[in-house]
Write a protein that holds these residues in place. Structure first.
Motif, mmCIF file in Angstrom:
data_model
loop_
_atom_site.group_PDB
_atom_site.id
_atom_site.type_symbol
_atom_site.label_atom_id
_atom_site.label_comp_id
_atom_site.label_asym_id
_atom_site.label_seq_id
_atom_site.Cartn_x
_atom_site.Cartn_y
_atom_site.Cartn_z
ATOM 1 N N GLY A 278 0.883 -1.053 -0.043
ATOM 2 C CA GLY A 278 -0.070 -0.045 -0.035
ATOM 3 C C GLY A 278 0.831 1.218 -0.063
ATOM 4 O O GLY A 278 0.456 2.397 -0.773
ATOM 5 N N ASP A 279 1.907 1.204 0.808
ATOM 6 C CA ASP A 279 2.706 2.434 0.697
ATOM 7 C C ASP A 279 3.760 2.640 -0.374
ATOM 8 O O ASP A 279 4.807 3.465 -0.456
ATOM 9 C CB ASP A 279 3.531 2.567 2.092
ATOM 10 C CG ASP A 279 4.676 1.193 2.036
ATOM 11 O OD1 ASP A 279 4.550 0.559 1.217
ATOM 12 O OD2 ASP A 279 5.318 1.242 3.046
ATOM 13 N N GLY A 280 3.692 1.637 -1.364
ATOM 14 C CA GLY A 280 4.460 1.858 -2.765
ATOM 15 C C GLY A 280 5.835 0.905 -2.687
ATOM 16 O O GLY A 280 6.549 0.780 -3.724
ATOM 17 N N SER A 281 6.122 0.345 -1.432
ATOM 18 C CA SER A 281 7.338 -0.321 -1.209
ATOM 19 C C SER A 281 7.182 -1.527 -1.865
ATOM 20 O O SER A 281 5.961 -2.194 -2.191
ATOM 21 C CB SER A 281 7.707 -0.608 0.256
ATOM 22 O OG SER A 281 6.678 -1.126 0.688
ATOM 23 N N ARG A 282 8.373 -2.310 -2.427
ATOM 24 C CA ARG A 282 8.282 -3.493 -3.264
ATOM 25 C C ARG A 282 8.944 -4.604 -2.607
ATOM 26 O O ARG A 282 9.904 -4.362 -1.779
ATOM 27 C CB ARG A 282 8.542 -3.297 -4.438
ATOM 28 C CG ARG A 282 7.818 -2.529 -5.450
ATOM 29 C CD ARG A 282 8.778 -1.718 -6.448
ATOM 30 N NE ARG A 282 7.589 -0.829 -7.210
ATOM 31 C CZ ARG A 282 7.042 -1.136 -8.265
ATOM 32 N NH1 ARG A 282 7.271 -2.327 -8.922
ATOM 33 N NH2 ARG A 282 6.457 -0.290 -8.996
ATOM 34 N N LYS A 283 8.650 -5.796 -2.767
ATOM 35 C CA LYS A 283 9.264 -6.986 -2.200
ATOM 36 C C LYS A 283 9.390 -7.729 -3.415
ATOM 37 O O LYS A 283 8.425 -8.186 -3.941
ATOM 38 C CB LYS A 283 8.791 -7.560 -1.134
ATOM 39 C CG LYS A 283 9.818 -7.769 -0.009
ATOM 40 C CD LYS A 283 9.034 -7.979 1.403
ATOM 41 C CE LYS A 283 9.410 -9.092 2.117
ATOM 42 N NZ LYS A 283 8.633 -9.287 3.547
ATOM 43 N N GLY A 284 10.366 -8.721 -3.661
ATOM 44 C CA GLY A 284 10.797 -9.869 -4.555
ATOM 45 C C GLY A 284 11.093 -8.937 -6.009
ATOM 46 O O GLY A 284 11.591 -7.982 -6.072
ATOM 47 N N ILE B 158 3.729 -13.960 0.300
ATOM 48 C CA ILE B 158 3.765 -14.868 -0.811
ATOM 49 C C ILE B 158 4.694 -14.557 -1.925
ATOM 50 O O ILE B 158 4.696 -13.671 -2.481
ATOM 51 C CB ILE B 158 2.178 -14.348 -1.354
ATOM 52 C CG1 ILE B 158 1.248 -15.048 -0.400
ATOM 53 C CG2 ILE B 158 1.991 -15.071 -2.594
ATOM 54 C CD1 ILE B 158 -0.224 -14.518 -0.610
ATOM 55 N N LYS B 159 5.777 -15.567 -1.957
ATOM 56 C CA LYS B 159 7.098 -15.528 -2.766
ATOM 57 C C LYS B 159 6.819 -16.205 -4.109
ATOM 58 O O LYS B 159 7.463 -15.978 -5.053
ATOM 59 C CB LYS B 159 8.088 -15.866 -1.985
ATOM 60 C CG LYS B 159 8.397 -15.068 -0.722
ATOM 61 C CD LYS B 159 9.561 -15.839 -0.004
ATOM 62 C CE LYS B 159 9.822 -15.101 1.462
ATOM 63 N NZ LYS B 159 10.682 -16.092 2.162
#
Ligand SMILES: [Zn+2]
Length: 375
Positions: A84-90, A137-138
Motif C-alpha cells: 500500500g505504501d508503494g514499497s516492493r518486495k521480490g 507470498i513469494k
C-alpha cells in the motif's frame, strides 16, 4: 519452522490461451526432470525464471516430482509484492505481481504469448488474510486443472509451535460414514466430546441421483440420442448434481477443520490425532456401500487430514499422531466386545462406552503422563 498454505484461483478462460499454458507446463515438466530446452516460441523471461527454479524445486509445496509424464507439472513463478505504501518486495521482473495499492493481481505474459499482455484479476481475500497473519507470498504457479486455467498462490510463514496449556484436543479420524470424533481434555478429564458426521442421507441421495441420471444418459447414448435437446439437458443436470455433491463434501471438510482449529487455538491445546485411514479402509470395504461412494469417502477423509495438518502447522499448533484404539479397553487393555448400536463393553472390568468415545477415553487415561512430560 516454515509453514505453507496454498490457494487456487480460477483464471478468466477468455483471457487465457489454454494451448500456450499447456506448452509452458510441458516445458516445466522437462525442467523438473533436469532438461534445459530453450524454446523459440516462449518468451525468454519465462524460460529464465523456469530454469532458475531448478534449485528451489524441493522448497515448493507442489510435488517435487511431477505425477505424470508431460502432463501435470505446473509452472513455478516468482511473485512481486507491491504494498500500500508503494514499497516492493521480490523480483522486479516477476511475472506475477500482487498489487495491494490497486487491489489486483497482475499476470504478465503467462496467460497468452503476446508481448505486454497482462491479465488483471481482483485481489483475493485469502491473500489479504494470510498476509495479515504474518505470511508472505513469494511463489505462485500457473497450470490447468480439468482443462481450466488456474493460478495457485503459495503463502509462507515462519512459525514456532506454541507452548501448550493443560488442554488437549483429541481427534479420532474414522471413515466419513462413521465420522470424526473429537474430545477436549483438561487435566486428564473429558470436558466435551462429540462425533461429527456429515448429512449422510443428503450425500447418499445426491450420489444415487447422479448414478441414476448417468445410467439414463448411457441409455440415450446407446440409442444415439445424447445430442438431442433431451440428452443435452440431461447432461447439464448430471453436471449440476455432481457439482452440488462435491461442494457439499468440500464444504463439510472445510467447516470441520475450521471448527477444530478454533477449538485448539482458543484453549492453546496440544492436538493428538489418530488417523487410521488404512484400517478404516478395510472396515469400509466390508460395508454395503456403492464402490464409487466408498472411494469418495476415502478421498475426502484424506483431504480432511491433509487440510487439518496444513492449518495446524500454519497456526503453530503443536500436534502428534498417536494410535488410539477403539477395540481395546482403556482401563485394563482387555479386548472389548461390540454390542448392538456401536456400544463397546469390557468383559474383564465392566467398562462400557459408545464406540466413538473409546479412543477419547483411551487418550485421557493412557496418554496423560506423556502430555505432562511434554509441557
Ligand atoms: Zn477393561
Amino acid at each position: 519452522m516454515i509453514a505453507r498454505r496454498a490457494v487456487l484461483i480460477k483464471l478468466p478462460r477468455d483471457k487465457c490461451d489454454v494451448k500456450y499454458i499447456r506448452r509452458l507446463m510441458a516445458l516445466a515438466n522437462l525442467a523438473y526432470r533436469g532438461f534445459e530446452i530453450w524454446a523459440q516460441d516462449v518468451p525468454g523471461t519465462i524460460q529464465y525464471q523456469l530454469y532458475s527454479f531448478k534449485n528451489y524445486k524441493s522448497s515448493l509445496v507442489f510435488g517435487i516430482v511431477p505425477k505424470k509424464w508431460f502432463a501435470e507439472t505446473w509452472i513455478p513463478l516468482k511473485v512481486l509484492r507491491v504494498y500500500g505504501d508503494g514499497s516492493r518486495k521480490g523480483d522486479r521482473n516477476a511475472l506475477v505481481a500482487l498489487d495491494f495499492r490497486n487491489s489486483v493481481i497482475k499476470l504478465r505474459q503467462i496467460c497468452r504469448s503476446e508481448p505486454g499482455f497482462v491479465v488483471e484479476i481482483p485481489m483475493s481475500s485469502w491473500v489479504v488474510e494470510r498476509m495479515r497473519e504474518g505470511g508472505d507470498i513469494k511463489f505462485a504457479m500457473i497450470g490447468l486443472k480439468n482443462d481450466e486455467p488456474y493460478l495457485a498462490l503459495v503463502a509462507e510463514r515462519d512459525v514456532e509451535p506454541y507452548q501448550p496449556s493443560n488442554y488437549r484436543l483429541v481427534i479420532d479420524v474414522n471413515m466419513w460414514n462413521n465420522g470424526i470424533t473429537w474430545g477436549l481434555i483438561r487435566d486428564g478429564v473429558i470436558v466435551k466430546w462429540k462425533p461429527e458426521r456429515p448429512n449422510l442421507r443428503e450425500i447418499d441421495n445426491l450420489y444415487n441421483l447422479s448414478v441414476r441420471l448417468s445410467r439414463e444418459y448411457g441409455r440415450l447414448k446407446r440409442l444415439g440420442l445424447n445430442k438431442t435437446g433431451e440428452g443435452k439437458e440431461l447432461w447439464r443436470e448430471i453436471k449440476r448434481v455432481r457439482k452440488r455433491f462435491f461442494a457439499k463434501l468440500r464444504d463439510y471438510v472445510q467447516k470441520l477443520v475450521h471448527k477444530l482449529m478454533r477449538k485448539a487455538l482458543r484453549h492453546k491445546a496440544f492436538v493428538v490425532i489418530d488417523d487410521m485411514i488404512e484400517e478404516s479402509r478395510r472396515e469400509l470395504i466390508e460395508e454395503k456401500l456403492p464402490k464409487g461412494l466408498k472411494k469418495l469417502y476415502l478421498m475426502y477423509t484424506r483431504r480432511f487430514v491433509r487440510l487439518l495438518i496444513t492449518q495446524l502447522k500454519w497456526y503453530g499448533v503443536p500436534y502428534e499422531f498417536r494410535r488410539l484404539p477403539s477395540t481395546v479397553c482403556p482401563m485394563c487393555e482387555h479386548e472389548l466386545t461390540q454390542l448392538h448400536g456401536r456400544v463397546m463393553v469390557c468383559e474383564n472390568c465392566g467398562f462400557k462406552a459408545p464406540r466413538d468415545k473409546v479412543p477419547i477415553v483411551f487418550a485421557t487415561l493412557r496418554l496423560t503422563y506423556h502430555a505432562l512430560c511434554l509441557t
